[in-house]
Design a protein around this motif. Structure first.
Motif, PDB file in Angstrom:
ATOM      1  N   GLU A  58       0.832  -1.213   0.000  1.00  0.00           N
ATOM      2  CA  GLU A  58       0.000   0.000   0.000  1.00  0.00           C
ATOM      3  C   GLU A  58       0.861   1.254   0.000  1.00  0.00           C
ATOM      4  O   GLU A  58       0.597   2.209  -0.727  1.00  0.00           O
ATOM      5  CB  GLU A  58      -0.888   0.017   1.251  1.00  0.00           C
ATOM      6  N   ALA A  59       1.899   1.236   0.813  1.00  0.00           N
ATOM      7  CA  ALA A  59       2.779   2.407   0.909  1.00  0.00           C
ATOM      8  C   ALA A  59       3.469   2.671  -0.424  1.00  0.00           C
ATOM      9  O   ALA A  59       3.622   3.828  -0.838  1.00  0.00           O
ATOM     10  CB  ALA A  59       3.821   2.184   1.999  1.00  0.00           C
ATOM     11  N   SER A  60       3.858   1.606  -1.112  1.00  0.00           N
ATOM     12  CA  SER A  60       4.587   1.785  -2.376  1.00  0.00           C
ATOM     13  C   SER A  60       3.695   2.464  -3.408  1.00  0.00           C
ATOM     14  O   SER A  60       4.135   3.350  -4.136  1.00  0.00           O
ATOM     15  CB  SER A  60       5.098   0.441  -2.899  1.00  0.00           C
ATOM     16  N   LYS A  61       2.423   2.088  -3.445  1.00  0.00           N
ATOM     17  CA  LYS A  61       1.495   2.702  -4.415  1.00  0.00           C
ATOM     18  C   LYS A  61       1.293   4.179  -4.087  1.00  0.00           C
ATOM     19  O   LYS A  61       1.291   5.028  -4.987  1.00  0.00           O
ATOM     20  CB  LYS A  61       0.142   1.979  -4.384  1.00  0.00           C
ATOM     21  N   ILE A  62       1.105   4.477  -2.822  1.00  0.00           N
ATOM     22  CA  ILE A  62       0.903   5.878  -2.422  1.00  0.00           C
ATOM     23  C   ILE A  62       2.140   6.704  -2.773  1.00  0.00           C
ATOM     24  O   ILE A  62       2.038   7.788  -3.365  1.00  0.00           O
ATOM     25  CB  ILE A  62       0.588   5.973  -0.914  1.00  0.00           C
ATOM     26  N   ALA A  63       3.318   6.181  -2.435  1.00  0.00           N
ATOM     27  CA  ALA A  63       4.562   6.937  -2.662  1.00  0.00           C
ATOM     28  C   ALA A  63       4.757   7.230  -4.147  1.00  0.00           C
ATOM     29  O   ALA A  63       4.942   8.376  -4.566  1.00  0.00           O
ATOM     30  CB  ALA A  63       5.747   6.145  -2.109  1.00  0.00           C
ATOM     31  N   ILE A  64       4.678   6.192  -4.961  1.00  0.00           N
ATOM     32  CA  ILE A  64       4.971   6.342  -6.394  1.00  0.00           C
ATOM     33  C   ILE A  64       3.875   7.170  -7.073  1.00  0.00           C
ATOM     34  O   ILE A  64       4.170   8.065  -7.870  1.00  0.00           O
ATOM     35  CB  ILE A  64       5.101   4.957  -7.061  1.00  0.00           C
ATOM     36  N   ASN A  65       2.602   6.901  -6.765  1.00  0.00           N
ATOM     37  CA  ASN A  65       1.509   7.653  -7.397  1.00  0.00           C
ATOM     38  C   ASN A  65       1.568   9.128  -7.036  1.00  0.00           C
ATOM     39  O   ASN A  65       1.317   9.993  -7.881  1.00  0.00           O
ATOM     40  CB  ASN A  65       0.134   7.101  -6.976  1.00  0.00           C
ATOM     41  N   THR A  66       1.897   9.419  -5.787  1.00  0.00           N
ATOM     42  CA  THR A  66       1.947  10.810  -5.336  1.00  0.00           C
ATOM     43  C   THR A  66       3.046  11.578  -6.058  1.00  0.00           C
ATOM     44  O   THR A  66       2.842  12.712  -6.502  1.00  0.00           O
ATOM     45  CB  THR A  66       2.172  10.868  -3.810  1.00  0.00           C
ATOM     46  N   VAL A  67       4.202  10.950  -6.194  1.00  0.00           N
ATOM     47  CA  VAL A  67       5.309  11.623  -6.878  1.00  0.00           C
ATOM     48  C   VAL A  67       4.968  11.843  -8.349  1.00  0.00           C
ATOM     49  O   VAL A  67       5.189  12.924  -8.908  1.00  0.00           O
ATOM     50  CB  VAL A  67       6.621  10.816  -6.717  1.00  0.00           C
ATOM     51  N   LYS A  68       4.367  10.839  -8.968  1.00  0.00           N
ATOM     52  CA  LYS A  68       3.993  10.978 -10.381  1.00  0.00           C
ATOM     53  C   LYS A  68       3.000  12.135 -10.562  1.00  0.00           C
ATOM     54  O   LYS A  68       3.155  12.976 -11.453  1.00  0.00           O
ATOM     55  CB  LYS A  68       3.385   9.675 -10.903  1.00  0.00           C
ATOM     56  N   GLU A  69       1.998  12.166  -9.696  1.00  0.00           N
ATOM     57  CA  GLU A  69       0.989  13.217  -9.755  1.00  0.00           C
ATOM     58  C   GLU A  69       1.629  14.606  -9.591  1.00  0.00           C
ATOM     59  O   GLU A  69       1.285  15.547 -10.308  1.00  0.00           O
ATOM     60  CB  GLU A  69       0.009  12.964  -8.606  1.00  0.00           C
ATOM     61  N   PHE A  70       2.562  14.709  -8.661  1.00  0.00           N
ATOM     62  CA  PHE A  70       3.231  15.998  -8.405  1.00  0.00           C
ATOM     63  C   PHE A  70       3.996  16.444  -9.648  1.00  0.00           C
ATOM     64  O   PHE A  70       3.904  17.598 -10.075  1.00  0.00           O
ATOM     65  CB  PHE A  70       4.185  15.850  -7.206  1.00  0.00           C
ATOM     66  N   LEU A  71       4.735  15.521 -10.247  1.00  0.00           N
ATOM     67  CA  LEU A  71       5.565  15.876 -11.409  1.00  0.00           C
ATOM     68  C   LEU A  71       4.703  16.210 -12.627  1.00  0.00           C
ATOM     69  O   LEU A  71       5.098  17.024 -13.467  1.00  0.00           O
ATOM     70  CB  LEU A  71       6.544  14.737 -11.728  1.00  0.00           C
ATOM     71  N   GLU A  72       3.527  15.578 -12.701  1.00  0.00           N
ATOM     72  CA  GLU A  72       2.592  15.912 -13.785  1.00  0.00           C
ATOM     73  C   GLU A  72       1.971  17.286 -13.571  1.00  0.00           C
ATOM     74  O   GLU A  72       1.749  18.038 -14.512  1.00  0.00           O
ATOM     75  CB  GLU A  72       1.479  14.857 -13.854  1.00  0.00           C
TER      76      GLU A  72
END
Ligand code: AR6
Length: 181
Positions: A134-148
């Motif tokens: 769960e943590a891995s999905k939150i971490a990676i998705n959040t960073v992707k969203e920020f960079l987008e």
């Protein structure tokens, strides 16, 4: 190396020791006192030397989900961004939002300080007990969203530096789920 291009930046997942990273900044999974601890926090203070703790003392602690910056002392990285992840209880006490906030606030502090390359550990995935998948999905998705959302924020590289295969494998899967190769 598993990586994903997002607008003007790259997200990578690697296995290693974050204290050895030569990114502009590394993120520390600290506690609210910012006065040191075990795990990656202990490793960063040991490798970076007493200058980091001296600066931390002046910061007056840090709320869960927030982030504060110091220099990197003797580390190869110029800065350490200290964030405080949530202690995992049952997932119904705001843990996902707080873990997301750790990543957003760390990136905001990085951008405010001109950081272009940054390395994250698996925040809350050790002593704080967050289920790693769960943590891995939150971490990676959040960073992707920020960079987008902020393609011109100046960050060119976000590298997740995973200490063991217990975190490396799920974080790599989370990146692949978003199209990373
Ligand atoms: N490089 C990269 N990752 C590391 C390293 C390293 N050198 N050392 C450990 N890890 P934890 P938390 C990984 O417990 O769960 C501290 O005492 C580790 O394998 O460090 O957020 C603080 O002061 C795990 O996958 O952080 C707080 O009190 C990940 O880093 C509390 O622990 C995070 O584990 C914070 O707990």
């Amino acid at each position: 190396m598993p990586e994903l291009k997002v607008k003007n930046s790259m997200i990578q997942v690697v296995q290693g020791d974050i204290t050895k990273e030569n990114t502009d900044a590394i993120v520390n999974a600290a506690n609210k006192t910012l006065l040191g601890g075990g795990g990656v926090d202990g490793a960063i203070h040991r490798a970076g030397g007493p200058a980091i703790l001296e600066e931390c003392r002046k910061l007056g602690g840090c709320d869960t989900g927030d982030a504060k910056i110091t220099t990197g002392g003797r580390l190869p990285a110029k800065y350490v961004i200290h964030t405080v992840g949530p202690v995992y209880r049952d997932g119904k006490h705001g843990e996902p939002e707080l873990l997301k906030s750790c990543h957003v606030r760390s990136l905001e502090v990085a951008v405010a300080n001109g950081v272009r390359t940054i390395a994250f550990p698996a925040i809350s995935c050790g002593v704080y007990g967050y289920p790693i998948e769960e943590a891995s999905k939150i971490a990676i998705n959040t960073v992707k969203e920020f960079l987008e959302t902020y393609p011109n924020c100046g960050i060119t590289l976000v590298r997740f530096v995973m200490f063991g295969s217990d975190t490396f494998i799920p974080f790599r899967s989370a990146l692949r789920d978003l199209g990373g190769i």
